[in-house]
Motif scaffolding. Structure first.
Motif, PDB file in Angstrom:
ATOM      1  N   GLY A  45      40.463 -12.429  56.053  1.00 43.15           N
ATOM      2  CA  GLY A  45      39.509 -11.807  56.883  1.00 43.15           C
ATOM      3  C   GLY A  45      38.479 -12.540  58.014  1.00 43.15           C
ATOM      4  N   LYS A  46      37.451 -11.629  58.245  1.00 43.44           N
ATOM      5  CA  LYS A  46      36.905 -13.081  58.990  1.00 43.44           C
ATOM      6  C   LYS A  46      35.595 -13.064  57.774  1.00 43.44           C
ATOM      7  CE  LYS A  46      37.130 -10.196  63.245  1.00 43.44           C
ATOM      8  NZ  LYS A  46      37.407  -9.169  64.002  1.00 43.44           N
ATOM      9  N   GLY A  47      35.498 -12.987  57.436  1.00 40.43           N
ATOM     10  CA  GLY A  47      34.594 -13.436  55.997  1.00 40.43           C
ATOM     11  C   GLY A  47      32.787 -12.954  56.206  1.00 40.43           C
ATOM     12  N   THR A  48      32.298 -13.100  54.854  1.00 43.00           N
ATOM     13  CA  THR A  48      31.227 -12.471  55.020  1.00 43.00           C
ATOM     14  C   THR A  48      30.227 -13.811  54.122  1.00 43.00           C
ATOM     15  OG1 THR A  48      29.963 -10.821  54.039  1.00 43.00           O
ATOM     16  CG2 THR A  48      31.153 -11.474  52.027  1.00 43.00           C
ATOM     17  N   GLN A  49      28.601 -13.688  54.414  1.00 42.16           N
ATOM     18  CA  GLN A  49      27.770 -14.898  54.728  1.00 42.16           C
ATOM     19  C   GLN A  49      27.642 -14.954  53.479  1.00 42.16           C
ATOM     20  OE1 GLN A  49      27.251 -17.482  56.492  1.00 42.16           O
ATOM     21  NE2 GLN A  49      26.112 -18.219  55.015  1.00 42.16           N
ATOM     22  N   GLN A  92      49.065  -3.242  60.905  1.00 41.93           N
ATOM     23  CA  GLN A  92      49.062  -4.836  60.802  1.00 41.93           C
ATOM     24  C   GLN A  92      48.218  -4.411  59.302  1.00 41.93           C
ATOM     25  OE1 GLN A  92      47.573  -2.778  63.221  1.00 41.93           O
ATOM     26  NE2 GLN A  92      45.689  -3.433  63.577  1.00 41.93           N
ATOM     27  N   VAL A  93      48.586  -6.099  59.284  1.00 41.08           N
ATOM     28  CA  VAL A  93      47.063  -6.985  57.765  1.00 41.08           C
ATOM     29  C   VAL A  93      45.910  -6.165  58.302  1.00 41.08           C
ATOM     30  CG1 VAL A  93      47.236  -8.162  55.963  1.00 41.08           C
ATOM     31  CG2 VAL A  93      48.934  -7.505  56.742  1.00 41.08           C
ATOM     32  N   GLN A  94      45.025  -5.742  57.632  1.00 39.03           N
ATOM     33  CA  GLN A  94      43.722  -6.085  57.611  1.00 39.03           C
ATOM     34  C   GLN A  94      43.255  -6.120  56.545  1.00 39.03           C
ATOM     35  OE1 GLN A  94      42.228  -2.006  59.811  1.00 39.03           O
ATOM     36  NE2 GLN A  94      42.428  -4.103  61.842  1.00 39.03           N
ATOM     37  N   LEU A  95      41.815  -7.422  56.610  1.00 38.86           N
ATOM     38  CA  LEU A  95      41.196  -7.947  55.098  1.00 38.86           C
ATOM     39  C   LEU A  95      39.614  -7.646  55.693  1.00 38.86           C
ATOM     40  CD1 LEU A  95      43.272 -10.569  54.450  1.00 38.86           C
ATOM     41  CD2 LEU A  95      43.251  -8.131  53.435  1.00 38.86           C
ATOM     42  N   VAL A  96      39.170  -6.952  55.445  1.00 38.57           N
ATOM     43  CA  VAL A  96      37.794  -6.661  55.489  1.00 38.57           C
ATOM     44  C   VAL A  96      36.697  -7.275  54.537  1.00 38.57           C
ATOM     45  CG1 VAL A  96      36.053  -5.595  56.319  1.00 38.57           C
ATOM     46  CG2 VAL A  96      37.694  -4.660  57.101  1.00 38.57           C
ATOM     47  N   GLU A  97      36.018  -7.707  54.544  1.00 36.00           N
ATOM     48  CA  GLU A  97      35.018  -8.470  53.645  1.00 36.00           C
ATOM     49  C   GLU A  97      33.393  -7.281  53.783  1.00 36.00           C
ATOM     50  OE1 GLU A  97      37.735 -12.459  54.581  1.00 36.00           O
ATOM     51  OE2 GLU A  97      36.519 -10.469  55.625  1.00 36.00           O
ATOM     52  N   SER A  98      32.810  -7.270  52.567  1.00 36.05           N
ATOM     53  CA  SER A  98      31.828  -7.213  52.829  1.00 36.05           C
ATOM     54  C   SER A  98      30.935  -7.574  51.235  1.00 36.05           C
ATOM     55  CB  SER A  98      31.766  -5.322  52.951  1.00 36.05           C
ATOM     56  OG  SER A  98      32.021  -5.077  51.568  1.00 36.05           O
ATOM     57  N   GLY A  99      29.293  -7.777  51.331  1.00 37.09           N
ATOM     58  CA  GLY A  99      28.790  -7.661  50.274  1.00 37.09           C
ATOM     59  C   GLY A  99      27.835  -8.958  50.120  1.00 37.09           C
ATOM     60  N   GLY A 100      28.325  -9.690  51.232  1.00 37.80           N
ATOM     61  CA  GLY A 100      26.950 -10.769  51.495  1.00 37.80           C
ATOM     62  C   GLY A 100      25.939 -10.387  52.240  1.00 37.80           C
ATOM     63  N   GLY A 101      25.389 -11.172  51.838  1.00 38.19           N
ATOM     64  CA  GLY A 101      23.269 -11.753  52.145  1.00 38.19           C
ATOM     65  C   GLY A 101      22.595 -12.589  51.325  1.00 38.19           C
ATOM     66  N   LEU A 102      21.122 -12.392  51.507  1.00 39.23           N
ATOM     67  CA  LEU A 102      20.609 -13.296  50.550  1.00 39.23           C
ATOM     68  C   LEU A 102      20.356 -13.131  49.243  1.00 39.23           C
ATOM     69  CD1 LEU A 102      18.641 -15.937  52.073  1.00 39.23           C
ATOM     70  CD2 LEU A 102      16.681 -14.507  52.568  1.00 39.23           C
ATOM     71  N   VAL A 103      20.081 -14.148  48.498  1.00 41.68           N
ATOM     72  CA  VAL A 103      20.216 -13.443  47.313  1.00 41.68           C
ATOM     73  C   VAL A 103      19.417 -15.049  46.975  1.00 41.68           C
ATOM     74  CG1 VAL A 103      22.049 -14.667  46.678  1.00 41.68           C
ATOM     75  CG2 VAL A 103      20.648 -13.175  45.454  1.00 41.68           C
ATOM     76  N   GLN A 104      18.196 -14.613  45.840  1.00 41.18           N
ATOM     77  CA  GLN A 104      17.777 -15.896  45.493  1.00 41.18           C
ATOM     78  C   GLN A 104      18.777 -16.397  44.130  1.00 41.18           C
ATOM     79  OE1 GLN A 104      14.012 -14.700  44.252  1.00 41.18           O
ATOM     80  NE2 GLN A 104      12.769 -14.269  45.596  1.00 41.18           N
ATOM     81  N   GLY A 164      20.948 -15.079  41.008  1.00 42.58           N
ATOM     82  CA  GLY A 164      20.771 -13.469  41.776  1.00 42.58           C
ATOM     83  C   GLY A 164      22.424 -13.604  41.451  1.00 42.58           C
ATOM     84  N   SER A 165      22.578 -12.302  41.643  1.00 38.61           N
ATOM     85  CA  SER A 165      23.856 -11.801  41.880  1.00 38.61           C
ATOM     86  C   SER A 165      24.781 -10.493  43.344  1.00 38.61           C
ATOM     87  CB  SER A 165      24.102 -11.075  40.140  1.00 38.61           C
ATOM     88  OG  SER A 165      23.804 -11.616  39.451  1.00 38.61           O
ATOM     89  N   LEU A 166      25.727 -11.300  43.122  1.00 39.97           N
ATOM     90  CA  LEU A 166      26.316 -10.154  44.723  1.00 39.97           C
ATOM     91  C   LEU A 166      27.831  -9.746  44.689  1.00 39.97           C
ATOM     92  CD1 LEU A 166      25.004 -12.175  48.248  1.00 39.97           C
ATOM     93  CD2 LEU A 166      24.267  -9.797  47.074  1.00 39.97           C
ATOM     94  N   ARG A 167      27.983  -9.125  44.864  1.00 38.31           N
ATOM     95  CA  ARG A 167      29.179  -8.714  44.478  1.00 38.31           C
ATOM     96  C   ARG A 167      29.536  -8.501  46.154  1.00 38.31           C
ATOM     97  NH1 ARG A 167      31.935  -2.547  42.905  1.00 38.31           N
ATOM     98  NH2 ARG A 167      33.256  -3.373  41.201  1.00 38.31           N
ATOM     99  N   LEU A 168      30.724  -8.982  46.145  1.00 38.85           N
ATOM    100  CA  LEU A 168      32.245  -9.376  47.134  1.00 38.85           C
ATOM    101  C   LEU A 168      32.415  -8.158  47.884  1.00 38.85           C
ATOM    102  CD1 LEU A 168      32.175 -12.689  48.388  1.00 38.85           C
ATOM    103  CD2 LEU A 168      30.107 -11.052  48.561  1.00 38.85           C
ATOM    104  N   SER A 169      32.901  -8.161  48.420  1.00 41.66           N
ATOM    105  CA  SER A 169      34.196  -6.261  47.942  1.00 41.66           C
ATOM    106  C   SER A 169      35.381  -7.315  49.182  1.00 41.66           C
ATOM    107  CB  SER A 169      33.984  -5.314  48.756  1.00 41.66           C
ATOM    108  OG  SER A 169      33.372  -4.694  47.614  1.00 41.66           O
ATOM    109  N   CYS A 170      36.488  -7.099  48.811  1.00 42.23           N
ATOM    110  CA  CYS A 170      37.373  -6.772  50.498  1.00 42.23           C
ATOM    111  C   CYS A 170      38.569  -5.860  50.348  1.00 42.23           C
ATOM    112  CB  CYS A 170      38.131  -7.947  50.250  1.00 42.23           C
ATOM    113  SG  CYS A 170      39.214  -8.421  51.215  1.00 42.23           S
ATOM    114  N   ALA A 171      38.673  -4.897  51.676  1.00 39.85           N
ATOM    115  CA  ALA A 171      39.041  -4.152  51.649  1.00 39.85           C
ATOM    116  C   ALA A 171      40.641  -4.309  52.696  1.00 39.85           C
ATOM    117  CB  ALA A 171      39.044  -2.473  52.630  1.00 39.85           C
TER     118      ALA A 171
END
Length: 117
Positions: free
Chosen positions: A108-112, A1-13, A16-23
């Protein structure tokens, strides 16, 4: 089945920078456009960016153009969102979607992502 899993979120000032990924799994990743959307607290869904199946074409919402970069690695079945110069208004749950802004069928389920000092 199709799965999309996000990661890389978080708290940043701010600034700043963040890099999100989706597998991705369960489908032929290299055959589909992919997109990122976000939903801020108390607001509706906002499209952020698209990337074509081969990665050669990218599109951005005006609100993130010049600060965010979408990319993909078809060998790793992963799509990325590099977010620079983050602002408090970027605070949202970020979702990866199979398909582009006009037609998508799986999420996907999302990342905050929280931008705050």
């Amino acid at each position: 089945q199709v799965q999309l899993v996000e990661s890389g979120g978080g708290l940043v000032q701010p600034g700043g920078s963040l890099r999100l990924s989706c597998a991705a799994s369960g489908f032929t990743f290299s055959s589909y456009a992919m997109s990122w959307v976000r939903q801020a607290p108390g607001k509706g869904l906002e499209w952020v960016s698209d990337i074509s199946s081969g990665g050669g074409s990218t599109y951005y919402a005006d609100s993130v153009n010049g600060r965010f970069t979408i990319s993909r690695d078809n060998a790793k079945n992963t799509v990325y969102l590099q977010m620079n110069s983050l602002k408090p208004d970027d605070t949202a749950v970020y979702y990866c979607r199979k398909g582009n802004r006009w037609a998508s069928d799986y999420w996907g389920k999302g990342t905050q992502v929280t931008v705050s000092s």
